[in-house]
Motif scaffolding. Structure first.
Motif, PDB file in Angstrom:
ATOM      1  N   ALA A 137       0.668  -1.267  -0.255  1.00  0.00           N
ATOM      2  CA  ALA A 137      -0.313  -0.097  -0.143  1.00  0.00           C
ATOM      3  C   ALA A 137       0.599   1.421   0.168  1.00  0.00           C
ATOM      4  O   ALA A 137       0.379   2.710  -0.351  1.00  0.00           O
TER       5      ALA A 137
ATOM      6  N   THR B  34       0.765   4.285  -2.828  1.00  0.00           N
ATOM      7  CA  THR B  34       0.554   5.304  -2.184  1.00  0.00           C
ATOM      8  C   THR B  34       1.143   6.546  -2.286  1.00  0.00           C
ATOM      9  O   THR B  34       1.191   8.280  -1.705  1.00  0.00           O
TER      10      THR B  34
ATOM     11  N   ILE C 270      -5.464   2.041   4.277  1.00  0.00           N
ATOM     12  CA  ILE C 270      -6.068   0.966   2.988  1.00  0.00           C
ATOM     13  C   ILE C 270      -5.708  -0.482   3.623  1.00  0.00           C
ATOM     14  O   ILE C 270      -6.644  -1.362   3.131  1.00  0.00           O
TER      15      ILE C 270
ATOM     16  N   ALA D 243      -6.802   0.426  -2.658  1.00  0.00           N
ATOM     17  CA  ALA D 243      -5.585   1.110  -3.726  1.00  0.00           C
ATOM     18  C   ALA D 243      -5.919   2.333  -4.698  1.00  0.00           C
ATOM     19  O   ALA D 243      -6.121   3.394  -4.768  1.00  0.00           O
TER      20      ALA D 243
END
Length: 300
Positions: free
Chosen positions: A21, A25, A34, A68
């Motif tokens: 994740a 991001t 997430i 995500a």
């Protein structure tokens, strides 16, 4: 599957899910969100539904990636509306690594997978490219599964990952020996602390770029500062305006970096990219929301 297994699976997979994740991001806060939402969906399943899942790790990866994908799109929209530069959150060296490699260079190679330069390339991708690349090239998820996650055909998923891979290769830089990086960064710090612009210029590549991220919370230079002379004068100017700031060495995924402290409060992190014994990039993160991984933990 006994009653303890759902919790055991979730706990065992947490580091991997957080690593995935974060790459998607660029911030730990979004990555934590997430993973938390993935866990919520896992724990909402009843025993029959859990027993029907043959590979829980794959299910968790699928769900986290879908979450995500949605978040990346909204995050891009938010960043376009904000002023100034955006930088990924600096993380401690080896944060996501399983085990501790004996060779410092091997550790540096591992951290290269989550360094700022790569994450900035990932940030330039479309959400579908980014998810396809991270899933396949970093986490070795087969294209058939990637396709199912992103809602495209397997050939389309392959094309997305290929396009992303070209961007990564175009921006890829070599991993320098940790000692080389540290020598240059320490020389930079000494010159900056002493206000020696001549010595500072010797540590900077002619085409060096400096970026600062205040997250619309802390006032920083809104634009990229380019060129060794301009970067040197900009950094010295910042230090002159904040003479009480002290610096502490930190080990980040970018190698040796410096924490900026006002009293006992961490107010920023400055990280660097080094090539051919010169600094090519200076990254200054002063958004307090991106410094939480470095805050001292309270005793339990």
């Amino acid at each position: 599957m006994n009653a303890s297994e759902p919790s055991d699976v979730a706990v065992h997979e947490r580091r991997r899910l957080l690593s995935l994740a974060y790459r998607m991001t660029g911030t730990l806060a979004d990555a934590e969100d997430i993973v938390q939402e993935t866990y919520i969906r896992w724990y909402r399943l009843d025993d029959r539904e859990r027993n029907a899942i043959r590979v829980p790790a794959a299910w968790l990866t699928h769900v986290a990636s879908r979450i995500a994908l949605d978040l990346i799109g909204s995050a891009h929209a938010r960043r376009e509306q904000s002023s100034g530069q955006w930088l990924p959150e600096p993380v401690p060296a080896g944060l996501f690594a399983e085990g501790t490699p004996a060779d410092p260079l091997e550790h540096a190679v591992r951290d290269d997978e989550v360094n700022t330069a790569l994450l900035l390339v990932l940030e330039s991708m479309t959400p579908l490219e980014r998810v396809a690349f991270v899933l396949h090239d970093v986490f070795a998820v087969p294209f058939a599964e990637v396709a199912e996650i992103i809602g495209r055909s397997a050939p389309a998923a392959r094309q997305l990952a290929t396009a992303a891979r070209r961007r990564v290769r175009a921006g890829r830089t070599r991993v320098v020996e940790p000692g080389e990086h540290e020598d240059v960064v320490r020389a930079f710090q000494v010159a900056a602390r002493e206000g020696d612009i001549t010595a500072l210029l010797r540590t900077l590549a002619p085409e060096v770029e400096a970026r600062a991220d205040g997250g619309d919370v802390v006032r920083v230079a809104p634009n990229v500062v380019r060129g060794s002379d301009r970067v040197a004068r900009y950094l010295l100017g910042v230090l002159q305006k904040q003479p009480d700031i002290r610096f502490e060495e930190l080990r980040t995924a970018d190698g040796l970096a410096y924490g900026m402290l006002a009293g006992d409060t961490l107010v920023g992190i400055t990280a660097f990219h080094v090539e051919d014994a010169r600094i090519t990039d200076v990254w200054i993160v002063m958004d307090p929301r991106k410094l939480t991984a470095w805050m001292p933990l309270e005793a339990d």
